[in-house]
Design a protein around this motif. Sequence first.
Motif, short mmCIF file in Angstrom:
data_model
loop_
_atom_site.label_atom_id
_atom_site.label_comp_id
_atom_site.label_asym_id
_atom_site.label_seq_id
_atom_site.Cartn_x
_atom_site.Cartn_y
_atom_site.Cartn_z
N LEU A 290 0.83 -1.21 0.00
CA LEU A 290 0.00 0.00 0.00
C LEU A 290 0.86 1.25 0.00
O LEU A 290 0.56 2.23 -0.71
N LEU A 291 1.93 1.25 0.77
CA LEU A 291 2.83 2.40 0.77
C LEU A 291 3.43 2.63 -0.62
O LEU A 291 3.62 3.77 -1.04
N SER A 292 3.73 1.55 -1.32
CA SER A 292 4.29 1.70 -2.67
C SER A 292 3.28 2.33 -3.62
O SER A 292 3.66 3.02 -4.57
N ILE A 294 0.93 4.53 -2.52
CA ILE A 294 0.76 5.92 -2.07
C ILE A 294 1.99 6.77 -2.41
O ILE A 294 1.86 7.90 -2.87
N LEU A 295 3.16 6.20 -2.15
CA LEU A 295 4.43 6.92 -2.34
C LEU A 295 5.28 6.13 -3.32
O LEU A 295 6.20 5.43 -2.94
N ASP A 296 4.97 6.24 -4.60
CA ASP A 296 5.56 5.33 -5.58
C ASP A 296 6.98 5.69 -5.97
O ASP A 296 7.59 4.97 -6.74
N ASP A 297 7.52 6.78 -5.47
CA ASP A 297 8.89 7.14 -5.85
C ASP A 297 9.71 7.51 -4.62
O ASP A 297 10.47 8.47 -4.63
N ASP A 298 9.53 6.74 -3.56
CA ASP A 298 10.23 7.02 -2.31
C ASP A 298 11.25 5.92 -2.05
O ASP A 298 10.93 4.74 -2.11
N GLU A 299 12.47 6.30 -1.72
CA GLU A 299 13.55 5.34 -1.56
C GLU A 299 13.27 4.35 -0.44
O GLU A 299 13.49 3.14 -0.59
N ALA A 300 12.76 4.84 0.70
CA ALA A 300 12.48 3.94 1.83
C ALA A 300 11.39 2.94 1.48
O ALA A 300 11.45 1.78 1.86
N VAL A 301 10.40 3.40 0.72
CA VAL A 301 9.32 2.49 0.34
C VAL A 301 9.82 1.47 -0.68
O VAL A 301 9.47 0.29 -0.62
N ARG A 302 10.66 1.89 -1.61
CA ARG A 302 11.20 0.94 -2.58
C ARG A 302 12.01 -0.14 -1.87
O ARG A 302 11.92 -1.32 -2.21
N ALA A 303 12.78 0.25 -0.88
CA ALA A 303 13.55 -0.73 -0.13
C ALA A 303 12.62 -1.67 0.64
O ALA A 303 12.88 -2.87 0.74
#
Length: 316
Positions: A290-292, A294-303
């Motif tokens: 879900l975070l991916s 909402i925030l599809d270009d965030d480094e922490a979420v990608r990790a």
Amino acid sequence: MYSLIQLESFVAVAEELHFGAAAARLNMTQPPLSRQIQLLERELDAQLFKRSSRKVQLTEAGQTLLPSARQILDLCAKTELDVRRVATGDAGSIVIGYTAIAGQSSLPGILRLARQHMEGVHLVLREAVSVDQMDALSRGTIDIGLLRPIVNRSGVVTRPHMEDRLVAALPDGHLLATGHGVRMRQLDGLPLMMYSTSEARYFHDLVMRLYESAGAHPVVTQLASQVPALLAFVAAGLGVSLVPASAMDFSPPGVVFEELAGPAGLADLNRADLHVAWNETSNNRAVARLLSLILDDDEAVRALVDDDGPGDAPIP
């Protein structure tokens, strides 16, 4: 205790009524299949099939076992699928905290994303002020928070989600409701519907900074922790308030809004952005998915999304 392979063998023979066909269906030879049936009959102390050179028939014991065996195998298959779906974020549950205004501005879009891309995930929604959400994120009792960026909390990651600013909320017909904006100095001495310091510290401190930047002095007459309550006070004519611009679309009748004007730098100071927050030690794969979204270009979420295996390092 009988095994799943024994039940699978039994069901195959019961449905095919032919050992050779059942063995082919299970991609095995006939002797091992016969051995599994013998072991199952020994375990249950019952004959399950009547065998002859020409046909295979179920005994009464076999007829009794067949529906239960099918249910057991179906449950095992479903359990395996459910576990795999939870491990990949396709199933499970997510607890989302949100402020009253976020519940009307940002949350609906997030719910639509989840419904479109994560149908198997159950969402639990809890309204709470930002400070309570931070506490819940630290304890792990909510998974994702929609909150204002209060003091950093160890172990909790926050990211900007929606830009916002404060505007003046005035009773309809107020002298300052001209449609041309309000200077902070014009609010000097007016009754102010103010945020609680214990539950809405972020907005309280922001309002104080805006007043101080213009050399104005707030006269606080009412306190509340949530924006809807402050707007209700304003609608009743008790005074003025400063509220997020995102609340303008959800205001009760009797309230009008004016943009804030003031000294140079006021626009930079007047930021009330909404953030998304989560606990960095979470291992809920559905949260990562879900975070991916909402925030599809965030480094922490990608990790977080790339952290595939159970038992791997904590979510960053």
